[in-house]
Design an enzyme around this catalytic site. Structure first.
Site, PDB file in Angstrom:
ATOM      1  N   HIS A   8       0.823  -1.211   0.000  1.00  0.00           N
ATOM      2  CA  HIS A   8       0.000   0.000   0.000  1.00  0.00           C
ATOM      3  C   HIS A   8       0.859   1.265   0.000  1.00  0.00           C
ATOM      4  O   HIS A   8       2.065   1.234   0.270  1.00  0.00           O
ATOM      5  CB  HIS A   8      -0.898   0.007   1.243  1.00  0.00           C
ATOM      6  N   GLU A  83      -2.919  -7.216   6.859  1.00  0.00           N
ATOM      7  CA  GLU A  83      -1.626  -7.207   7.543  1.00  0.00           C
ATOM      8  C   GLU A  83      -1.631  -8.101   8.784  1.00  0.00           C
ATOM      9  O   GLU A  83      -2.688  -8.405   9.357  1.00  0.00           O
ATOM     10  CB  GLU A  83      -1.263  -5.757   7.928  1.00  0.00           C
TER      11      GLU A  83
END
Length: 198
Positions: A8, A83
């Site tokens: 990201h 994550e």
């Protein structure tokens, strides 16, 4: 068929070197600019992904939505590629973790593939959800762009290459919005190797 993994865009916690884990931090202005640069890079490289997948975390979704809008596509959430959960350590820097949680940190540091941070998950537990998700994406026709996170990418590459998890940051550290292509041999391992067999 190809799998392109992307970390990201930048967040304020990236700038301050804070452990994000599953704390849902948004992109900062630079992270949004990086996402726009990523879509330009996808075009410049002549890539034409058939789909854009994203982690359910806000920073990944924001990155994916910017890229998808620019490419005239829609991003879809791929469950399992969010994550790692770093539990009580989230929000701290690694230096602070060493100072505030010395015993837990030492145990984790010596056996980080299997040791679980307080209230979090191990890299092995991360793999248990990431590998099936990647296998699902690998079965799709055409290329897939998967917006995910640094620990996901480093852990997966350590697993696929059979390298020590203690060296993942040295071997496979990725920058924000960096493209990482899984080669055909890596996709083959991903599809065929039994989970837990490496």
């Amino acid at each position: 068929m190809g799998l392109y993994l992307v970390r990201h865009g930048e967040t304020d916690w990236n700038l301050s070197s804070r452990i994000q884990g599953q704390t849902d931090i948004p992109l900062n202005d630079n992270g949004r600019a990086q996402a726009r640069e990523l879509s330009a890079a996808v075009r410049q490289r002549g890539l034409s992904p058939g789909r854009i997948y994203t982690s359910r975390m806000l920073r990944a979704r924001e990155t994916a939505d910017i890229v998808a809008a620019d490419l005239g596509m829609e991003a879809r959430i791929l469950e399992g590629v969010h994550e790692i959960n770093m539990g009580a350590w989230e929000g701290y820097t690694w230096r602070q973790v060493r100072e505030e949680f010395p015993q837990d940190y030492e145990k984790w540091y010596c056996n980080r593939r299997y040791q679980i941070p307080p209230g979090g998950e191990s890299y092995e537990q991360l793999l248990a959800r990431v590998v099936p998700a990647m296998r699902k994406a690998a079965k799709e026709q055409g290329d897939s762009l998967i917006i995910t996170h640094s620990a996901v990418i480093m852990t997966l590459l350590s697993y696929l290459n059979g390298t020590p998890f203690a060296d993942m940051a040295k071997n496979f550290k990725t920058k924000n919005t960096e493209l990482v292509k899984l080669g055909e041999d890596m996709v083959c391992i991903l599809e065929q190797a039994p989970w837990g067999g490496r």
